[in-house]
Design an enzyme around this catalytic site. Sequence first.
Site, short mmCIF file in Angstrom:
data_model
loop_
_atom_site.label_atom_id
_atom_site.label_comp_id
_atom_site.label_asym_id
_atom_site.label_seq_id
_atom_site.Cartn_x
_atom_site.Cartn_y
_atom_site.Cartn_z
N ASP A 7 -15.62 -11.16 8.30
CA ASP A 7 -15.50 -9.46 8.85
C ASP A 7 -15.83 -8.13 7.09
O ASP A 7 -16.23 -8.55 5.55
CB ASP A 7 -14.22 -8.74 8.68
CG ASP A 7 -13.54 -8.87 9.64
OD1 ASP A 7 -13.75 -10.25 11.08
OD2 ASP A 7 -12.48 -9.16 10.12
N TYR A 8 -16.54 -7.05 7.58
CA TYR A 8 -17.22 -6.98 6.42
C TYR A 8 -16.77 -6.24 5.07
O TYR A 8 -17.16 -6.48 3.95
CB TYR A 8 -17.88 -5.60 7.17
CG TYR A 8 -17.17 -4.40 7.01
CD1 TYR A 8 -16.60 -3.85 7.97
CD2 TYR A 8 -17.34 -2.96 5.75
CE1 TYR A 8 -15.16 -3.20 8.27
CE2 TYR A 8 -16.98 -2.24 6.27
CZ TYR A 8 -15.96 -1.94 7.82
OH TYR A 8 -14.96 -0.78 7.23
#
Length: 239
Positions: free
Chosen positions: A101-102
């Site tokens: 995920d970012y």
Amino acid sequence: MRLDGFLSKNGFGSRKSVKKLILNKRVKVNSEVILDVGYKIIDGDVITVDGNVIKDISNIVLMINKPEGYISSLIDERYPSVMNLIPDVYRKTLRLVGRLDYDTTGLLLITDNGILNQRLTSPKYHVSKTYEVKVNHLLKNELIEKFNQPNDIGKGEITKPAKLEIVDDYNALITITEGKYHEIKRLFGKYNYDVIKLNRISFGPLFLNDLPLGKYRELTKDEYIILLKEVNLNEEDFI
Ligand code: URA
């Protein structure tokens, strides 16, 4: 390896476009123009295109320590792509092995080896990935047992058992063997925890160790062979 295969694997496009390059006399092996597309190159040969030496970046695996705020995609979207952190020369041929995920940090692999990539991300090969996780309230021992069984995390998705090791009140290590979308956040969410920090520290036999945030390195030969072994592959499969 054949000359056309070498050029194709190192960013010069399809066999057809590589053939054009060769027939246009732009390719030399050890300073000699080669017109045979199937010419066999061996270790130590120096290959040039228009006078530029071509470094063999085929069958390569890079390990990167992904910082927060980068996305696991090939191009920039709302956030910059993690590919910005590696030199341009790799960008044409290398692909990410799965996603983080970012806002997740840590170990991300990048390779041009499609078979290796597919196996490392397939749940069939049970490659384990360990993360450091920090949550928003007190971790209870009963979670260990709960995580160690299949969990319905919504949208019809059931997780494989995960191993939870509690480090202190808010920190734990969690090991999973698959990579469902937001798997760890959804797993904790099921038991009313928010994940505040997530950092991947290992992928199969590989460890992040002291690789600085935002930096990358090529796997050593030994690491590459061990990684192949993890998913029942050998170096000879790719010569
Ligand atoms: N699980 C998540 O929720 N996020 C990640 O980035 C990786 C695993």
